[in-house]
Design a protein around this motif. Structure first.
Motif, PDB file in Angstrom:
ATOM      1  N   LYS A   1     -11.399  11.753  76.840  1.00  0.00           N
ATOM      2  CA  LYS A   1     -10.536  12.945  76.730  1.00  0.00           C
ATOM      3  C   LYS A   1      -9.584  13.258  75.575  1.00  0.00           C
ATOM      4  O   LYS A   1      -8.909  14.030  75.324  1.00  0.00           O
ATOM      5  CB  LYS A   1      -9.741  13.234  77.943  1.00  0.00           C
ATOM      6  CG  LYS A   1     -10.513  13.301  79.252  1.00  0.00           C
ATOM      7  CD  LYS A   1     -11.242  14.636  79.504  1.00  0.00           C
ATOM      8  CE  LYS A   1     -12.236  14.479  80.703  1.00  0.00           C
ATOM      9  NZ  LYS A   1     -12.960  15.571  80.761  1.00  0.00           N
ATOM     10  N   ASN A   2      -9.608  11.913  74.700  1.00  0.00           N
ATOM     11  CA  ASN A   2      -8.672  12.109  73.650  1.00  0.00           C
ATOM     12  C   ASN A   2      -7.534  12.413  73.792  1.00  0.00           C
ATOM     13  O   ASN A   2      -6.710  12.962  72.877  1.00  0.00           O
ATOM     14  CB  ASN A   2      -9.316  12.890  72.217  1.00  0.00           C
ATOM     15  CG  ASN A   2     -10.680  12.519  71.748  1.00  0.00           C
ATOM     16  OD1 ASN A   2     -10.689  11.237  71.413  1.00  0.00           O
ATOM     17  ND2 ASN A   2     -11.612  13.393  71.535  1.00  0.00           N
ATOM     18  N   MET A   3      -6.852  11.771  74.821  1.00  0.00           N
ATOM     19  CA  MET A   3      -5.586  12.044  75.040  1.00  0.00           C
ATOM     20  C   MET A   3      -4.533  10.749  74.444  1.00  0.00           C
ATOM     21  O   MET A   3      -5.055   9.836  74.040  1.00  0.00           O
ATOM     22  CB  MET A   3      -5.174  11.772  76.518  1.00  0.00           C
ATOM     23  CG  MET A   3      -5.673  13.084  77.385  1.00  0.00           C
ATOM     24  SD  MET A   3      -5.091  12.995  78.930  1.00  0.00           S
ATOM     25  CE  MET A   3      -5.770  14.103  79.905  1.00  0.00           C
ATOM     26  N   SER A   4      -3.229  11.315  74.205  1.00  0.00           N
ATOM     27  CA  SER A   4      -2.376  10.339  73.651  1.00  0.00           C
ATOM     28  C   SER A   4      -1.987   9.512  74.931  1.00  0.00           C
ATOM     29  O   SER A   4      -2.191   9.798  75.975  1.00  0.00           O
ATOM     30  CB  SER A   4      -1.125  10.803  73.265  1.00  0.00           C
ATOM     31  OG  SER A   4      -0.611  11.360  74.449  1.00  0.00           O
ATOM     32  N   TYR A   5      -1.379   8.229  74.638  1.00  0.00           N
ATOM     33  CA  TYR A   5      -1.301   7.228  75.839  1.00  0.00           C
ATOM     34  C   TYR A   5      -0.232   7.832  76.723  1.00  0.00           C
ATOM     35  O   TYR A   5      -0.540   7.985  78.163  1.00  0.00           O
ATOM     36  CB  TYR A   5      -0.447   5.825  75.154  1.00  0.00           C
ATOM     37  CG  TYR A   5      -0.174   5.008  76.293  1.00  0.00           C
ATOM     38  CD1 TYR A   5      -1.163   4.304  76.651  1.00  0.00           C
ATOM     39  CD2 TYR A   5       1.324   4.967  76.490  1.00  0.00           C
ATOM     40  CE1 TYR A   5      -0.790   3.414  77.788  1.00  0.00           C
ATOM     41  CE2 TYR A   5       1.648   3.958  77.340  1.00  0.00           C
ATOM     42  CZ  TYR A   5       0.362   3.315  78.232  1.00  0.00           C
ATOM     43  OH  TYR A   5       0.933   2.348  79.172  1.00  0.00           O
ATOM     44  N   LYS A   6       0.958   8.688  76.290  1.00  0.00           N
ATOM     45  CA  LYS A   6       1.856   9.230  76.917  1.00  0.00           C
ATOM     46  C   LYS A   6       1.026  10.315  78.058  1.00  0.00           C
ATOM     47  O   LYS A   6       1.277  10.195  79.311  1.00  0.00           O
ATOM     48  CB  LYS A   6       3.034   9.785  76.239  1.00  0.00           C
ATOM     49  CG  LYS A   6       4.161   9.738  76.676  1.00  0.00           C
ATOM     50  CD  LYS A   6       5.313  10.122  75.726  1.00  0.00           C
ATOM     51  CE  LYS A   6       6.356  10.934  76.628  1.00  0.00           C
ATOM     52  NZ  LYS A   6       7.020  11.849  75.771  1.00  0.00           N
ATOM     53  N   ASP A   7       0.324  11.026  77.524  1.00  0.00           N
ATOM     54  CA  ASP A   7      -0.149  11.993  78.398  1.00  0.00           C
ATOM     55  C   ASP A   7      -1.273  11.383  79.355  1.00  0.00           C
ATOM     56  O   ASP A   7      -1.328  11.753  80.476  1.00  0.00           O
ATOM     57  CB  ASP A   7      -1.050  13.226  77.519  1.00  0.00           C
ATOM     58  CG  ASP A   7      -0.272  13.866  76.717  1.00  0.00           C
ATOM     59  OD1 ASP A   7       1.022  14.055  76.825  1.00  0.00           O
ATOM     60  OD2 ASP A   7      -0.660  14.604  75.750  1.00  0.00           O
ATOM     61  N   ALA A   8      -1.854  10.389  78.833  1.00  0.00           N
ATOM     62  CA  ALA A   8      -2.802   9.718  79.711  1.00  0.00           C
ATOM     63  C   ALA A   8      -2.196   9.010  80.787  1.00  0.00           C
ATOM     64  O   ALA A   8      -2.721   9.140  82.131  1.00  0.00           O
ATOM     65  CB  ALA A   8      -3.917   8.728  78.826  1.00  0.00           C
ATOM     66  N   LEU A   9      -1.011   8.417  80.487  1.00  0.00           N
ATOM     67  CA  LEU A   9      -0.077   7.832  81.643  1.00  0.00           C
ATOM     68  C   LEU A   9       0.294   8.650  82.589  1.00  0.00           C
ATOM     69  O   LEU A   9       0.024   8.378  83.669  1.00  0.00           O
ATOM     70  CB  LEU A   9       0.962   7.000  81.205  1.00  0.00           C
ATOM     71  CG  LEU A   9       1.490   6.043  81.966  1.00  0.00           C
ATOM     72  CD1 LEU A   9       0.803   4.947  82.372  1.00  0.00           C
ATOM     73  CD2 LEU A   9       3.050   5.572  81.618  1.00  0.00           C
ATOM     74  N   ALA A  10       0.720   9.862  82.078  1.00  0.00           N
ATOM     75  CA  ALA A  10       1.205  10.793  83.161  1.00  0.00           C
ATOM     76  C   ALA A  10       0.088  11.306  83.949  1.00  0.00           C
ATOM     77  O   ALA A  10       0.187  11.564  85.180  1.00  0.00           O
ATOM     78  CB  ALA A  10       1.619  11.925  82.378  1.00  0.00           C
ATOM     79  N   GLU A  11      -1.134  11.554  83.230  1.00  0.00           N
ATOM     80  CA  GLU A  11      -2.453  12.078  84.200  1.00  0.00           C
ATOM     81  C   GLU A  11      -2.753  10.963  85.122  1.00  0.00           C
ATOM     82  O   GLU A  11      -2.971  11.338  86.155  1.00  0.00           O
ATOM     83  CB  GLU A  11      -3.388  12.331  83.238  1.00  0.00           C
ATOM     84  CG  GLU A  11      -4.756  12.734  83.788  1.00  0.00           C
ATOM     85  CD  GLU A  11      -4.620  14.190  84.293  1.00  0.00           C
ATOM     86  OE1 GLU A  11      -3.797  14.832  83.855  1.00  0.00           O
ATOM     87  OE2 GLU A  11      -5.482  14.594  85.133  1.00  0.00           O
ATOM     88  N   SER A  12      -2.684   9.823  84.955  1.00  0.00           N
ATOM     89  CA  SER A  12      -3.003   8.672  85.710  1.00  0.00           C
ATOM     90  C   SER A  12      -2.200   8.522  86.792  1.00  0.00           C
ATOM     91  O   SER A  12      -2.587   8.479  87.797  1.00  0.00           O
ATOM     92  CB  SER A  12      -3.056   7.165  84.853  1.00  0.00           C
ATOM     93  OG  SER A  12      -3.770   7.300  83.716  1.00  0.00           O
ATOM     94  N   ILE A  13      -0.669   8.754  86.623  1.00  0.00           N
ATOM     95  CA  ILE A  13       0.151   8.600  87.613  1.00  0.00           C
ATOM     96  C   ILE A  13      -0.120   9.839  88.667  1.00  0.00           C
ATOM     97  O   ILE A  13      -0.290   9.536  89.975  1.00  0.00           O
ATOM     98  CB  ILE A  13       1.665   8.528  87.210  1.00  0.00           C
ATOM     99  CG1 ILE A  13       1.728   7.478  86.394  1.00  0.00           C
ATOM    100  CG2 ILE A  13       2.303   8.724  88.393  1.00  0.00           C
ATOM    101  CD1 ILE A  13       2.955   7.275  85.625  1.00  0.00           C
ATOM    102  N   LYS A  14      -0.548  10.743  88.270  1.00  0.00           N
ATOM    103  CA  LYS A  14      -0.703  12.195  89.047  1.00  0.00           C
ATOM    104  C   LYS A  14      -1.809  11.595  89.827  1.00  0.00           C
ATOM    105  O   LYS A  14      -2.105  11.979  90.994  1.00  0.00           O
ATOM    106  CB  LYS A  14      -0.784  13.346  88.086  1.00  0.00           C
ATOM    107  CG  LYS A  14      -0.139  14.388  88.332  1.00  0.00           C
ATOM    108  CD  LYS A  14      -0.180  15.640  87.468  1.00  0.00           C
ATOM    109  CE  LYS A  14      -1.550  16.279  87.221  1.00  0.00           C
ATOM    110  NZ  LYS A  14      -1.577  16.994  86.064  1.00  0.00           N
TER     111      LYS A  14
END
Lengths: 323, 326, 290
Positions: free
Chosen positions: B124-137
């Motif tokens: 999804k070409n996300m940044s690490y920060k977004d990806a982390l937030a999404e993963s936690i969600k």
């Protein structure tokens, strides 16, 4: 009825990772269980992985050391303190069927050698032709044909391997058979064959069977009495009827409702009592009732005091809230 | 669900063969079935029935000595014979798979956080920060308590049930259309299995996901699935809705299989059994693989057996079945 | 395994056992079979060439010094006019003797030491394995020189030195295997049948670790050959006029203008080492298909 096995406050603990640098951690696999097994009955022990059912079974046949408590076999031999000669006497009368039918057979031995081994070891005075006759008779008993006698285990399917394992146990004509998840690894169609075989053998040979399984359907089919374990403790013990239909303990209820039944209408209508979380570690079992961390009805009293087992209605239950 | 809709997955005449030292193993033989959007379809069978090989073939994960033929159309696109890079794209975005043992697909040396964010950053070409937030969600969504802390743990620090939740969360990250689950609850305790099954049902509602659920447990099928494929010896014996399978099954194997299960809701003195042994894939009989064990077998069973539609979406492969030849 | 039970009178065919099927798989591996054949031929030649040869290995012939290979002396002659062909095979005989004898001792000691340590476990295991660790610490050549200064130079000594060092690896491997076999259910089944610990080790544990042991043994023999060659290269162990491959190679290395003195013994040794390596590879594949 005669008590063939009488277990009192039995504990099986394992010491983990004791070294010079850290103190030993103790796994409380079985933490004080008491029950009787009567001659000729089938006692089912159910529970999830880590509940101590296998450790208990293995302790009863000498594979695990009993840490404390007592287990009196046949009103004569105390298993907790038995010596080598007494254990050999127990081995003649208590045999074990393993979960993995293939791993339980030495791949370098023929079927004859595998089945004969207990007999040759425990009855060294028997002649070779007597042993052979007994091997053939036992093979016939469990539904193996005599022309398979010189084959190796790898040539057999799982179901047949389990038959060989049963033959090895039965050649000693034991009084008690302990089956530890003995049909769990088998395919559905083979499972039914082995269950029927065990039931036939029990009737024919008047065996006492202790049947350990996580499969409540199998337990219900084969057992007369059921013992429900959780984290090394007995939660509930009673006749099949009263355990399955009038379960008292919240854990028994949750366990029974969690089993999926092969009937879509019942499944859709069923209210599942979901338990939160996972089994706590048996290294640090919870204070009070061991089930209190997942129990939907847990109170402060449950967290403080360990419940005594008591007779309620027809069942033995250990729960402070049931009177 | 009507017949006219385009199926999400359309499998036609799929065969999988393996070349081994002692000959050819026909693991899957002429399999055809359709899966529509939003369905949960169960595939049941004993060992050697080909149920797992079918799914590995769909995912393009066959062992190197495997040979696949037939057609698999996923969202209208043919999967058999396409390049690995194209398949990778589909596998990452639209399809996901979870296994019996989550440890086989989790890297034991990497924290959950890096394994999950990697998926998002790649697909999804996300940044690490977004990806982390999404993963936690997503971990919260599969009900992992304290997800924001626990995401920084290693796989072995989770219990079996929690690990399977992590796997499910990971497979959901790219919002796949199709989730293939290969015996995901077999290694779990019943109370934990019940949790996971509930979770899958909720997720299906929420994401509109289609699930192919491989199992040998008819109870789990009754609990979770809408439809069932019953497999034996590499053949698809019967496919129908669960009510039909459990109440009005036509194939002798399905009937026999259901009769052998000791169940909580019924009581029998003696279990029915299927005589004989599961099939040896190296020495399958010609024709129906179940005939040596079948109580209704006759001389026609060793000939080629057509698929018959007994009623809409109820297809049976047995000489004794009545219905339209497909 | 059981002398007592006799199934022969039942007229039931014994099916292909484990070792037969291993051999069947091995025989399909052409490289391994060729290697095995070479080893057998070389062993036979080492035994018989010095016996049937018309010249003795230590017969010096001052008229035939440093001859190139010819019809009369197939491998040529050395600086004392001795026939290299015969010397190569008497040297091979000594080398094989040391290697096989050492390998045999290594197998015996290593298997029992490792199996007992692994099976009994606990304190005994700890003590036995620390002993192994300590022995590992002793440098091989230093140990040999020490032995020779204490007991004098002899062939038996080089054999003792090699065996004393080499069983350590074997015992570790066997211990590891034993640990995994010990927890197999068939061993537990034997315990419940009242089988004694010693019988469990000999009847269940050892037969089941033989596969690994055989592969390792096939890898050990060439190791022994190299070790004995190293020792005799430094003049330890075997003494003139008796010879070994190590000595012959050492000799050849000092007379580089006479190429045959190095080529033939070195070539024989390399062929032997490669053959053992390929055989070990084949055995591993045959014992553990897939």
């Amino acid at each position: 009825m005669k008590k063939i096995l009488s277990v009192k406050d039995l504990k099986v603990h394992f010491h983990l990772g004791r070294s010079w640098f850290k103190s030993a951690r103790v796994v409380h696999a079985v933490d004080g269980v008491s029950f009787d097994v009567f001659e000729g009955e089938t006692l089912g022990i159910v529970g999830e992985s880590g509940c101590g059912k296998s450790s208990l079974a293995r302790a009863l046949c000498g594979l695990n050391k009993i840490t404390s408590g007592s287990a009196l076999f046949n009103e004569t031999i105390e298993l907790a303190t038995a010596n080598k000669a007494q254990w050999n006497d127990v081995h003649k009368q208590v045999q074990f069927i393993f979960q993995d039918p293939v791993a339980a057979l030495d791949p370098r031995m023929t079927v004859a050698e595998i089945i004969a081994e207990p007999l040759i070891t425990l009855y060294p005075q028997m002649t070779s032709s007597q042993v052979m006759a007994k091997v053939l008779a036992t093979m016939k008993l469990v539904g193996l044909s005599q022309n398979q006698i010189n084959r190796y285990p790898q040539e057999f399917s799982g179901g047949q391997c389990q038959r060989i394992g049963i033959a090895r146990a039965l050649i000693l004509e034991p009084k008690v058979l302990i089956c530890d998840e003995s049909v769990s690894a088998l395919d559905v169609s083979i499972k039914a064959q082995i269950i029927n075989l065990l039931q036939d053998l029990q009737q024919q040979l008047k065996l006492t069977i202790i049947f350990i399984s996580h499969d409540l359907g199998v337990i219900k089919h084969i057992c007369k009495r059921i013992l429900v374990m959780y984290l090394g403790n007995i939660m509930e013990l009673g006749d099949k009827q009263s355990v399955y239909e009038n379960a008292l303990h919240p854990y028994t209820k949750a366990l029974l409702s969690a089993v999926p039944v092969a009937n879509p209408e019942l499944e859709k209508a069923k209210q599942i009592q979901l338990l939160e979380g996972d089994l706590p570690s048996p290294i640090n079992p919870p204070k009070g009732c061991v089930f209190n961390t997942r129990c939907p009805q847990a109170t402060n009293e449950c967290r403080a005091t360990r419940p005594q087992t008591k007779m309620v209605a027809n069942n033995l239950v250990s729960c402070v809230q049931i009177h | 669900m009507t017949e006219k809709k385009i199926p999400l997955l359309d499998v036609r005449n799929l065969s999988v063969e393996f070349k081994v030292q002692d000959g050819m193993v026909k693991a899957v033989n002429g399999l055809s079935f359709k899966v529509y959007d939003g369905e949960i379809i169960g595939i049941v069978g004993e060992s050697g029935s080909g149920k797992s090989q079918t799914m590995l073939a769909l995912m393009g994960l066959l062992a190197s000595n495997g040979k696949i033929s037939g057609s698999v159309k996923f969202m209208g696109q043919e999967l058999v014979g396409i390049s690995t890079s194209k398949l990778n794209k589909i596998r990452g975005d639209k399809m996901a798979m979870i296994f019996q043992d989550p440890m086989t697909s989790l890297n034991p040396y990497l924290k959950i956080s890096s394994q999950m964010t990697e998926v998002l950053m790649l697909h999804k070409n996300m940044s690490y920060k977004d990806a982390l937030a999404e993963s936690i969600k997503m971990l919260e969504r599969v009900k992992i308590p304290e997800a924001s802390n626990r995401i920084h743990l290693y796989p072995h620090e989770f219990s079996g049930g929690m690990r399977q939740r992590v796997m499910i969360a990971m497979s959901l990250l790219t919002k796949p259309k199709l989730l293939i689950a290969d015996e995901p609850t077999t290694a779990l305790d019943v109370t934990v299995q019940a949790q996971i099954l509930e979770l899958l049902k909720e997720l299906r509602k929420e994401f509109g996901m289609t699930i192919i659920f491989i199992t040998h447990d008819m109870g789990v099928v009754a609990n979770l699935c809408d439809r069932v494929n019953v497999m034996y010896g590499g053949w698809l014996m019967e496919t129908a809705s669960i009510n039909t399978i459990f109440n009005n099954s036509v194939h002798p194997y399905t009937q026999a299989l259901l009769a052998t299960i000791p169940s909580l809701d019924t009581h029998v003195e003696k279990l029915k059994t299927i005589p004989g042994e599961p099939p040896n894939l190296l020495q399958l009989p010609t024709g129906c693989p179940f005939q040596p064990r079948c109580s209704q077998a006759n001389h026609l069973c060793s000939e080629s057996i057509p698929l018959r539609r007994v009623e809409p979406r109820h297809v049976v492969k047995c000489v004794n079945a009545q219905g339209v030849v497909l | 395994m059981f002398g007592k039970i006799n199934t022969l009178n039942l007229d039931i065919p014994k099916t292909k056992g484990f070792w037969l099927s291993v051999f069947a798989r091995l025989s399909r591996n052409k490289l391994a079979m060729t290697s095995g054949l070479i080893i057998v031929i070389l062993t036979l030649m080492c035994i018989f060439v010095p016996m049937v040869s018309s010249v003795a290995f230590d017969k010096t012939d001052w008229g035939q010094i440093m001859q190139t290979p010819s019809g009369q002396h197939w491998f040529g002659t050395d600086s004392l006019g001795r026939d290299l062909f015969v010397r190569c095979f008497i040297g091979g005989r000594i080398t094989f003797e040391i290697a096989f004898a050492a390998a045999f001792v290594v197998l015996l000691v290593g298997i029992f030491y490792g199996a007992i340590a692994g099976y009994v476990g606990g304190k005994l295991d700890t003590i036995m394995m620390r002993v192994v660790d300590v022995l590992y610490g002793i440098p091989f050549l230093f140990f040999c020189i020490l032995l020779i200064t204490l007991f004098g130079n002899s062939m038996a000594l080089s054999f003792v030195a090699i065996a004393a060092i080499s069983w350590l690896d074997m015992s570790r491997i066997v211990r590891g295997q034993t640990l995994s076999i010990k927890h197999k259910e068939f061993v537990e089944a034997a315990m419940i049948s009242g089988v004694s610990n010693l019988k469990i080790i000999t009847r269940h544990v050892i037969p089941n670790l033989l596969g690994v042991v055989i592969v390792y043994a096939a890898l050990t023999v060439p190791n022994m050959i190299v070790m004995s060659a190293v020792l005799s290269f430094f003049g330890l162990g075997v003494t003139e006029p008796m010879t070994s491959w190590g000595l012959l190679i050492s000799d050849g290395a000092q007379n580089m203008q006479a190429w045959w003195l190095l080529l033939f013994p070195a070539g024989l040794m390399i062929i032997t080492l490669l053959s053992f390596a390929f055989l070990a590879n084949g055995l591993r594949d045959a014992l553990d298909p897939r």
